[in-house]
Write a protein that holds these residues in place. Structure first.
Motif, short mmCIF file in Angstrom:
data_model
loop_
_atom_site.label_atom_id
_atom_site.label_comp_id
_atom_site.label_asym_id
_atom_site.label_seq_id
_atom_site.Cartn_x
_atom_site.Cartn_y
_atom_site.Cartn_z
N TRP A 199 0.80 -1.22 0.00
CA TRP A 199 0.00 0.00 0.00
C TRP A 199 0.84 1.28 0.00
O TRP A 199 0.31 2.36 -0.27
CB TRP A 199 -0.96 0.01 1.18
CG TRP A 199 -0.33 -0.18 2.53
CD1 TRP A 199 -0.19 -1.35 3.22
CD2 TRP A 199 0.27 0.84 3.36
NE1 TRP A 199 0.45 -1.14 4.42
CE2 TRP A 199 0.74 0.19 4.53
CE3 TRP A 199 0.45 2.21 3.21
CZ2 TRP A 199 1.38 0.88 5.56
CZ3 TRP A 199 1.09 2.90 4.23
CH2 TRP A 199 1.54 2.25 5.39
N TRP A 202 0.53 3.00 -3.22
CA TRP A 202 -0.77 3.65 -3.47
C TRP A 202 -0.84 4.99 -2.74
O TRP A 202 -1.35 5.98 -3.28
CB TRP A 202 -1.93 2.78 -3.00
CG TRP A 202 -1.85 1.32 -3.33
CD1 TRP A 202 -2.31 0.28 -2.57
CD2 TRP A 202 -1.31 0.70 -4.51
NE1 TRP A 202 -2.06 -0.91 -3.18
CE2 TRP A 202 -1.46 -0.69 -4.37
CE3 TRP A 202 -0.69 1.19 -5.66
CZ2 TRP A 202 -1.02 -1.60 -5.33
CZ3 TRP A 202 -0.23 0.29 -6.63
CH2 TRP A 202 -0.42 -1.07 -6.46
N PHE A 224 -7.99 0.79 -3.92
CA PHE A 224 -6.98 -0.23 -3.74
C PHE A 224 -7.26 -1.04 -2.47
O PHE A 224 -7.88 -0.54 -1.54
CB PHE A 224 -5.58 0.40 -3.63
CG PHE A 224 -5.09 1.05 -4.89
CD1 PHE A 224 -4.49 0.31 -5.88
CD2 PHE A 224 -5.23 2.42 -5.08
CE1 PHE A 224 -4.02 0.90 -7.05
CE2 PHE A 224 -4.77 3.03 -6.24
CZ PHE A 224 -4.17 2.27 -7.22
#
Length: 282
Positions: A199, A202, A224
């Motif tokens: 992550w 992202w 996401f």
């Protein structure tokens, strides 16, 4: 060679061109000399090592060859007949790019190569602008930053542990490092790749999308799967990235990169706005 088209996107001080060779083959060539920027040859060398080691399944243009001589470093890739995402970002492009980035992340977990670098290490040693700002007490930051500087430095200090993971991260995903070719997506410019929590890419990507007319960062992040990452962990990494951009934007421009600081300032402002929203700090 029968044709050359210079590619204007990105922040490299060297050559970046799509070439049509005399035999009709198409390639993409990037090259730099140490006189243009002393750091960029090393960046190109690292990218060559990483891309050469990536699995064939990774959505990355293949490295055909590299050359390193007399201060020059050149990398030649297969040419992708594609385009960068539209600016402003469109829903059509996001509908292609977000799933493609998710698949890429899944395919690179666990990391198929050892880059020798981690996101945790970068956040601990380099991407820690609030620690620098706290020591300098620079007055050029906005009032909210100055008021919350100690809290920002404390939150930033939690980022290295929060970013730990085994995914191979690109660590610099933004529109100019993405090519869309039909319904396929390619990700280019891999010198900063390292392992970490999926992550992290992202969170780093989201402010750049908002900066270029796309959805707000929180809305984009919801597209996401952050794998159950704690709210506070995301805040810590976002805080660290915001500090990096805001502090770097105040430094003199590096040789050959006159537009970099303005870009960092714009991305930093987006990251700060998102962080204020997520923390609720006055």
């Amino acid at each position: 060679m029968s044709a050359a088209i210079t590619q204007p996107a990105g922040f490299s001080p060297g050559l970046a061109s799509r070439l049509v060779l005399a035999d009709g083959r198409r390639v993409f060539l990037k090259a730099v000399h140490e006189s243009g920027n002393p750091d960029t040859p090393g960046i190109h060398r690292r990218e060559a090592r990483i891309v050469a080691a990536l699995p064939a399944s990774a959505p990355v243009p293949r490295l055909l060859w590299s050359h390193d001589e007399d201060g020059w470093v050149a990398l030649c890739f297969e040419d992708v007949d594609g385009r960068h995402p539209h600016e402003p970002w469109t829903e059509h492009d996001l509908a292609i790019v977000v799933p493609a980035l998710t698949r890429m992340s899944t395919g690179l977990t666990p990391s198929p190569i050892d880059t020798g670098e981690t996101a945790a290490g970068a956040l601990s040693r380099h991407i820690n602008g609030w620690q620098v700002a706290l020591a300098s007490r620079d007055e050029r930051f906005d009032p909210w930053v100055r008021k919350n500087l100690e809290r920002l430095a404390q939150l930033e200090a939690r980022a290295p542990e929060a970013a730990d993971g085994d995914t191979l991260l690109h660590f610099d995903i933004r529109a100019d490092n993405i090519l869309i070719s039909g319904d396929r997506v390619y990700v280019v410019d891999w010198p900063w790749a390292r392992s970490g929590a999926a992550w992290v890419d992202w969170v780093a990507f989201a402010p750049s999308v908002a900066m270029q007319g796309g959805p707000d960062p929180e809305s984009l992040l919801r597209r996401f799967d952050v794998g159950g990452a704690a709210h506070e962990a995301i805040d810590a990494v976002l805080c660290s990235l915001a500090g990096y951009f805001m502090v770097e934007a105040l430094a003199p421009s590096p040789p050959g990169l006159p537009t970099l600081r303005a870009f960092q300032a714009a991305q930093g402002r987006q990251a700060i706005a998102w962080l204020r929203e997520r923390t609720g700090w006055d």
